[in-house]
Structure formats: C-alpha cells, structure tokens
Motif scaffolding. Structure first.
Motif, PDB file in Angstrom:
ATOM      1  N   TYR A 113      -0.443  -4.873  -1.100  1.00 32.78           N
ATOM      2  CA  TYR A 113       0.206  -4.374   0.114  1.00 32.78           C
ATOM      3  C   TYR A 113       0.474  -5.448   1.163  1.00 32.78           C
ATOM      4  O   TYR A 113       1.099  -5.154   2.191  1.00 32.78           O
ATOM      5  CB  TYR A 113      -0.635  -3.249   0.732  1.00 32.78           C
ATOM      6  N   TRP A 173       5.523   0.324   3.814  1.00 33.73           N
ATOM      7  CA  TRP A 173       4.523   1.352   3.527  1.00 33.73           C
ATOM      8  C   TRP A 173       4.332   2.342   4.663  1.00 33.73           C
ATOM      9  O   TRP A 173       3.455   3.198   4.591  1.00 33.73           O
ATOM     10  CB  TRP A 173       3.180   0.691   3.207  1.00 33.73           C
ATOM     11  N   SER A 202       4.867   5.807   3.271  1.00 30.13           N
ATOM     12  CA  SER A 202       4.455   5.970   1.886  1.00 30.13           C
ATOM     13  C   SER A 202       3.547   7.185   1.734  1.00 30.13           C
ATOM     14  O   SER A 202       2.724   7.482   2.608  1.00 30.13           O
ATOM     15  CB  SER A 202       3.713   4.719   1.406  1.00 30.13           C
TER      16      SER A 202
END
Length: 442
Positions: A172, A214, A217
């Motif tokens: 990430y 993200w 997400s």
C-alpha cells in the motif's frame, strides 16, 4: 455533509449535552436517506478533531454518532439495507412491500426515545477519554507524508495474518505506526504476536498517492487523514447531486400513492425506477467519473441480500422454519401472538449483535412467516419487528459497521458498547412490541 457538519459544530466550547443536542437529531435525519457507513466515515474524524481542538472528550460523541445513524436508518425503507432485504422477502412471499415511510410509524418513536436517552444518560455512561495517541508524533522531515487513520474491513486481504507476515508498506505504500484495538494501542515493537482483525484501526505515515489509490477501497471501512477531505467537484455539481437525491426520494414517495399508481398502471414508479434515473443523470453530468461507475455499487451487500433470499427459501422448503415455529408456539402455550412477537424481536436482536443484520433478518424471516401462518394471523407485525430488531445493534461493536468504525476512532472498549447500548436495546424492544401491533394489527 462535511460543510453541514462544520456549520453544526460550535466555534467555541459548549457542554457535551448541548453539542449532542445540535448533532444527533440532524445525523439521524440524514441517515434516514443515506447509507449509515459513509455518514459516520465523514463525520467521525471531523468530530474527533473538533473535540480535541476545544478540549472535549471525543468519546462523548462518537458512539452517540453511530447510534444516531442506526436510529435514523430505522425510519425509512432506504435507511438501511436490512429494511430493503426484509422488504424483498416480504414481496417474494406474496405480500405487499413497505412504502417509503411506512416503517417510520414505529422507527420515529424509537429514534426520538433513543436520542432523548443519549442526551440524558450518555454523558455519564461513556468514558471521559481514551488517550491512545501515545505514538502519533510523526518524525518524518518530508512534508509529503502525513498521518492517516484506516479501519480494516472484512475484505482486507491480510485478516487473520500476523502483522509481520504481511508487507503492508510494499502493498500500500504506507508505513504502520500504530495499531489500535478495543481501547488498546500497539506499537510496531509490540506487534510480533498480533494478527490483523476486522475493525482494527491502523495509524499510518502516508502520502497523497495512498489516499488517491485506497481512499475509497472496500478493504478499509474508513480512510481519514488530518488534512480533511478535498472536494474535486464544482459547487454547482455538488448542489445538483443534493437536489437529485432529494428528487429521488420525493419521486419514490409520490410514486407509491394509489392515485399515481392508477394513473400509470404499466410503469412501476418505485425506488428502483427513480434510483436508476438519478444514476444515469449523475453519470451523464459527470458527477462521478466513468472509471468508478461500478465502484460505488456495494457488491458485498448485494451478495448478502441474494444469500439471504437463499437461506430464507431453504429454511421454508426444508421444513426447518415450520418446525421451529411449532416449538415456539408450544413453548408460549396460549399467550397469543404478542409473546411470539417479543420472542422474534429477542431472537433477531441476539443474532444481529453477533452477525450481520442482514443475516439475522434472513434467519428469522421464515420462522416469523411460519408462526403467523400457524396462528392464522397477519405476518406484517412480525416482518416489521424483524426490521426494528435487526437494526437494534447497539450492545456490541461487531454487529454493525459504524460501531466498528467509531470503536477504532474513539478507542472504545467492548464494555463501553454494552454499558451504553444495552438500555437502548431494551428501549427499542419495548417500543416495538407495544406499538407495532397498533399500526399493523394481527
């Protein structure tokens, strides 16, 4: 919603009671028409930052925030996915479904009583503070990096894995500084025996690229930075979005009127129709980008709804629902449907505290239908009871996503939810069992 919240929050220091009085009714009203989770995702970080700035304990506001969204969701058909699940099963069983505000006949009383209860008692029942920010001083000299809090969802790929067995930074692009769980805080050197769990809050050192990739997400229930939310839409498009949602609700409400139905017998002017129209208009006006057309669809909720139909049908076809209903009727002797209504509420409520509310509704729906059929009474009171009970997820943090989110943000312990939420469960139970048979007679 962010702009509305900033208007509601006082500029100076007020008492906890007065701030709750300004916030909770508005939050409940908003969540009657919008999904509860994004309301909490947007409001919780802002409320926490505001509370810290005026030196009030954020713990006095975050659990009430979650509960207010749940209470508001009880009042309309679209307030929570559970109401839509039950509505679908009602129509599948051959009965007329709920109208937009029908559930509000009971839901509004539960919401009002719940808000009054929180205004009167939550100040004493909630902890004064949960100071878990013992490590969040960021030593990075690079101004590109800043603090980001994320709450892990059920779809996070490393759930159940040891923290050191999953390379979070490589996956990430962010560094874990701290993990918070059930009011406890773990630093990196404390995490060697810790595994990821749903609802864990991670404090990260991240950059804008992490938020871009993200931020929405499904792996994370919430992604919040101390930089706040940056609006990419123009002011005109934001107002168009608000107006379209309002017209969707108004259209679905008017479309259910008998006069409108008789005027347009070949067109189903229901929520699905107006939601489809609004989605197409928003796409045409580029209110959301084309690459995210399917990203905003809650696939997990749709799969859960489909599974709920399957579970319900299997229980009916196998005879399990009928057998459980017969046992329940025998155990209550000749007390009649009122006791069985209370029985359905308690069973559904216990299920919803331990699993998802949609699954709880799916399990108790066929039992309720069988009880009504064996007693020879209308099943509608039982169906409404399932809606109210499945949403009454106050006593544990695991029964509802918004509870999980505020647990991590506020550093609450499991016992905090039991202490504040159990009386709210009892309030919901008493109002439901008393009022539902009045509005939906047996």
């Amino acid at each position: 919603m962010e702009q509305l919240l900033l208007l509601l929050l006082p500029k100076g220091r007020l008492s906890v009671h007065r701030v709750q009085l300004r916030l909770l009714p508005i939050v409940a009203a908003i969540s009657a028409f919008l999904n509860n989770t994004p309301v909490v995702v947007i409001f919780a970080p802002i409320i926490k930052r505001w509370a810290e700035s005026v030196r009030l304990p954020s713990t006095k506001f975050l659990i009430p925030l979650s509960y207010a969204t749940i209470l508001g969701g009880m009042c309309t058909l679209i307030g929570t996915s559970t109401n839509l699940v039950v509505d679908g099963m009602v129509m599948d069983a051959g009965y007329q479904g709920f109208t937009m505000f029908e559930l509000g006949k009971v839901g509004i009383f539960i919401a009002i009583a719940g808000i009054i209860y929180m205004l009167l008692f939550s100040h004493w029942l909630l902890p004064d503070s949960r100071t878990v920010e013992q490590t969040t001083e960021l030593s990075s000299k690079d101004s590109r990096y800043f603090r980001v809090d994320v709450v892990l969802g059920a779809r996070f790929p490393a759930i159940g894995k040891n923290i050191f067995d999953f390379d979070f930074k490589r996956k990430y692009g962010a560094t874990i500084l701290e993990l918070r769980r059930n009011g406890e805080s773990f630093l990196m050197h404390d995490m060697r025996k810790v595994s990821y769990r749903e609802g864990d809050t991670l404090v990260l050192l991240a950059d804008e690229e992490f938020l871009t990739n993200w931020g929405d997400s499904s792996f994370f229930l919430m992604v919040s930075s101390n930089r706040g939310v940056v609006n990419t839409l123009s002011r005109a498009k934001r107002w168009v979005a608000v107006v379209l949602v309002a017209l969707m609700v108004l259209g679905a409400t008017v479309g259910e009127l008998p006069a409108v139905r008789s005027a347009f017998p070949k067109v189903h002017l229901d929520m699905f129709f107006f939601a489809s129209v609004v989605t197409i208009v928003m796409a045409w006006l580029q209110i959301f980008p084309a690459r995210k057309y399917t990203k905003f669809i809650s696939w997990d909720i749709l799969i859960t709804i489909a599974s709920a139909f399957a579970i319900s049908k299997a229980m009916m076809n196998s005879g399990v629902a009928e057998a459980i209903a017969a046992i329940a009727i025998r155990l209550t002797d000749n007390f009649g449907p009122y006791v069985l209504l209370a029985f359905i509420f308690i069973v559904t409520d216990c299920f919803t505290e331990l699993m998802t509310n949609n699954a709880a509704a799916a399990l108790t729906f066929p039992i309720s239908l069988s009880i009504a059929q064996q007693l020879g009474v209308s099943p509608m009171p039982f169906f409404v009871t399932i809606c109210m009970a499945a949403s009454s997820s106050f006593s544990t943090p695991i029964g509802y996503q918004t509870n999980l989110i505020v647990q991590g943000v506020g550093g609450y312990r499991f016992a905090d939810f039991v202490r504040v939420g159990l009386p709210l469960n009892i309030i919901s139970f008493l109002i439901s069992v008393f009022l539902i048979p009045i509005f939906w007679p047996f």
